[in-house]
Design a protein around this motif. Structure first.
Motif, PDB file in Angstrom:
ATOM      1  N   ASP A 175       0.832  -1.203   0.000  1.00  7.39           N
ATOM      2  CA  ASP A 175       0.000   0.000   0.000  1.00  7.39           C
ATOM      3  C   ASP A 175       0.871   1.260   0.000  1.00  7.39           C
ATOM      4  N   LEU A 176       2.018   1.180   0.685  1.00  2.00           N
ATOM      5  CA  LEU A 176       2.937   2.321   0.723  1.00  2.00           C
ATOM      6  C   LEU A 176       3.660   2.513  -0.611  1.00  2.00           C
ATOM      7  N   LYS A 177       3.748   1.445  -1.406  1.00  2.00           N
ATOM      8  CA  LYS A 177       4.538   1.493  -2.644  1.00  2.00           C
ATOM      9  C   LYS A 177       3.682   1.535  -3.910  1.00  2.00           C
ATOM     10  N   LYS A 178       2.374   1.430  -3.784  1.00  2.00           N
ATOM     11  CA  LYS A 178       1.523   1.223  -4.966  1.00  2.00           C
ATOM     12  C   LYS A 178       1.549   2.388  -5.956  1.00  2.00           C
ATOM     13  N   MET A 184      -0.519  -8.717  -4.060  1.00  2.00           N
ATOM     14  CA  MET A 184      -0.102  -7.685  -5.002  1.00  2.00           C
ATOM     15  C   MET A 184      -1.270  -7.218  -5.876  1.00  2.00           C
ATOM     16  N   LEU A 185      -2.014  -8.213  -6.393  1.00  2.68           N
ATOM     17  CA  LEU A 185      -3.157  -7.900  -7.248  1.00  2.68           C
ATOM     18  C   LEU A 185      -4.197  -7.088  -6.491  1.00  2.68           C
ATOM     19  N   GLU A 186      -4.430  -7.452  -5.247  1.00  3.29           N
ATOM     20  CA  GLU A 186      -5.420  -6.756  -4.429  1.00  3.29           C
ATOM     21  C   GLU A 186      -5.037  -5.297  -4.196  1.00  3.29           C
ATOM     22  N   VAL A 187      -3.748  -5.040  -4.004  1.00  2.00           N
ATOM     23  CA  VAL A 187      -3.300  -3.680  -3.690  1.00  2.00           C
ATOM     24  C   VAL A 187      -2.920  -2.887  -4.939  1.00  2.00           C
ATOM     25  N   TYR A 188      -2.156  -3.513  -5.862  1.00  2.00           N
ATOM     26  CA  TYR A 188      -1.648  -2.809  -7.029  1.00  2.00           C
ATOM     27  C   TYR A 188      -2.653  -2.750  -8.175  1.00  2.00           C
ATOM     28  N   GLY A 189      -3.570  -3.714  -8.226  1.00  2.00           N
ATOM     29  CA  GLY A 189      -4.488  -3.771  -9.350  1.00  2.00           C
ATOM     30  C   GLY A 189      -3.786  -4.290 -10.596  1.00  2.00           C
ATOM     31  N   ASP A 190      -4.211  -3.822 -11.749  1.00  2.00           N
ATOM     32  CA  ASP A 190      -3.713  -4.320 -13.032  1.00  2.00           C
ATOM     33  C   ASP A 190      -2.377  -3.679 -13.364  1.00  2.00           C
ATOM     34  N   ARG A 191      -1.298  -4.353 -13.003  1.00  2.00           N
ATOM     35  CA  ARG A 191       0.057  -3.843 -13.235  1.00  2.00           C
ATOM     36  C   ARG A 191       0.912  -4.994 -13.757  1.00  2.00           C
ATOM     37  N   SER A 192       1.773  -4.713 -14.719  1.00  2.00           N
ATOM     38  CA  SER A 192       2.596  -5.765 -15.320  1.00  2.00           C
ATOM     39  C   SER A 192       3.547  -6.372 -14.299  1.00  2.00           C
ATOM     40  N   VAL A 193       3.627  -7.698 -14.320  1.00  2.00           N
ATOM     41  CA  VAL A 193       4.508  -8.437 -13.411  1.00  2.00           C
ATOM     42  C   VAL A 193       5.267  -9.490 -14.211  1.00  2.00           C
ATOM     43  N   VAL A 194       6.538  -9.659 -13.901  1.00  2.00           N
ATOM     44  CA  VAL A 194       7.324 -10.742 -14.480  1.00  2.00           C
ATOM     45  C   VAL A 194       7.907 -11.564 -13.338  1.00  2.00           C
ATOM     46  N   LEU A 195       7.649 -12.878 -13.368  1.00  2.00           N
ATOM     47  CA  LEU A 195       8.241 -13.799 -12.401  1.00  2.00           C
ATOM     48  C   LEU A 195       9.474 -14.428 -13.037  1.00  2.00           C
ATOM     49  N   VAL A 196      10.568 -14.475 -12.290  1.00  2.00           N
ATOM     50  CA  VAL A 196      11.800 -15.082 -12.798  1.00  2.00           C
ATOM     51  C   VAL A 196      12.284 -16.105 -11.779  1.00  2.00           C
ATOM     52  N   ARG A 197      12.613 -17.294 -12.260  1.00  2.00           N
ATOM     53  CA  ARG A 197      13.132 -18.303 -11.341  1.00  2.00           C
ATOM     54  C   ARG A 197      14.248 -19.104 -12.006  1.00  2.00           C
ATOM     55  N   GLU A 198      15.065 -19.740 -11.163  1.00  2.00           N
ATOM     56  CA  GLU A 198      16.175 -20.593 -11.620  1.00  2.00           C
ATOM     57  C   GLU A 198      17.126 -19.843 -12.557  1.00  2.00           C
ATOM     58  N   LEU A 199      17.397 -18.579 -12.242  1.00  2.00           N
ATOM     59  CA  LEU A 199      18.270 -17.771 -13.088  1.00  2.00           C
ATOM     60  C   LEU A 199      19.630 -18.437 -13.300  1.00  2.00           C
ATOM     61  N   THR A 200      20.081 -18.431 -14.518  1.00  2.00           N
ATOM     62  CA  THR A 200      21.378 -18.959 -14.995  1.00  2.00           C
ATOM     63  C   THR A 200      21.449 -20.484 -14.960  1.00  2.00           C
ATOM     64  N   LYS A 201      20.393 -21.157 -14.512  1.00  2.00           N
ATOM     65  CA  LYS A 201      20.390 -22.621 -14.429  1.00  2.00           C
ATOM     66  C   LYS A 201      19.623 -23.210 -15.611  1.00  2.00           C
ATOM     67  N   ILE A 202      19.640 -24.525 -15.740  1.00  2.00           N
ATOM     68  CA  ILE A 202      19.040 -25.198 -16.879  1.00  2.00           C
ATOM     69  C   ILE A 202      17.523 -24.991 -16.945  1.00  2.00           C
ATOM     70  N   TYR A 203      16.875 -24.768 -15.785  1.00  2.00           N
ATOM     71  CA  TYR A 203      15.428 -24.569 -15.766  1.00  2.00           C
ATOM     72  C   TYR A 203      15.045 -23.087 -15.633  1.00  2.00           C
TER      73      TYR A 203
END
Length: 206
Positions: free
Chosen positions: A159-162, A184-203
């Motif tokens: 809420d402080l950062k929205k 996040m959806l509840e507070v920020y509403g419709d805002r672009s999000v990118v999830l990143v996982r397993e950086l630099t690894k095979i997956y």
């Protein structure tokens, strides 16, 4: 005014090196990082077992000191004493750049107060690496690191950062990420999000 000449200055003290380690792919270790870890007197490691595997892979035999959030208060005076005695220390985290999501910042402040040189040995950083390939605007951005765990505190934080227009970078546990996205959806509403996982690894996945 205090001026640090990292490499040209004369000082009887050792140096504190902040050494980046790979965030997954060991090939991301830099030549300078390997050389620094071999040359210092001590390595202050967040998890000595984890760092031990890294040191073994690169044939580094430097002695380790355990240094993490639970023992930092008692260990910092000892590390400062080593540095003032002319011994050099490399601080490493489990992955990426130290002093971001570990107690390295407190050690850095203590070293600067004693006019001990603090030298960065740069390398991989998960947050910045994710940002530049995310497609979200890289400039300006704000890095917040790990979020509050409790749902109510998390919503309050959001809420402080929205209203901040900058791209915001967060770290989150895979076990909590679904709940965090709901908050996040509840507070920020419709805002672009990118999830990143397993950086630099095979997956690695975006």
């Amino acid at each position: 005014m205090q001026i640090q000449k990292s490499f040209k200055g004369q000082s009887p003290y050792g140096k504190l090196y902040l050494v980046a380690t790979p965030i997954g792919n060991l090939d991301d270790m830099t030549f300078r990082a390997i050389q620094t870890l071999k040359e210092v007197d001590w390595i202050a490691a967040e998890d000595t077992r984890n760092t031990g595997l890294l040191l073994k892979h690169f044939d580094i035999s430097t002695k380790q000191i355990s240094f993490h959030e639970h023992n930092a208060k008692e260990k910092i005076p000892d590390l400062i004493d080593f540095l003032k005695a002319g011994q050099s220390i490399a601080q490493v985290s489990d992955a990426g750049l130290p002093s971001i999501s570990d107690p390295g910042h407190d050690l850095v402040k203590a070293a600067i107060e004693e006019e001990i040189a603090v030298v960065t040995v740069p390398g991989a950083s998960a947050g910045i690496s994710a940002l530049i390939a995310s497609g979200l605007a890289p400039q300006p951005h704000i890095f917040y690191g790990f979020l509050p765990r409790k749902s109510g505190q998390q919503k309050q934080f959001f809420d402080l950062k929205k209203d901040y227009p900058e791209t915001q970078i967060f770290y989150e546990s895979p076990h909590r990420v679904a709940d965090t996205l709901e908050n996040m959806l509840e507070v920020y509403g419709d805002r672009s999000v990118v999830l990143v996982r397993e950086l630099t690894k095979i997956y690695e996945e975006y």
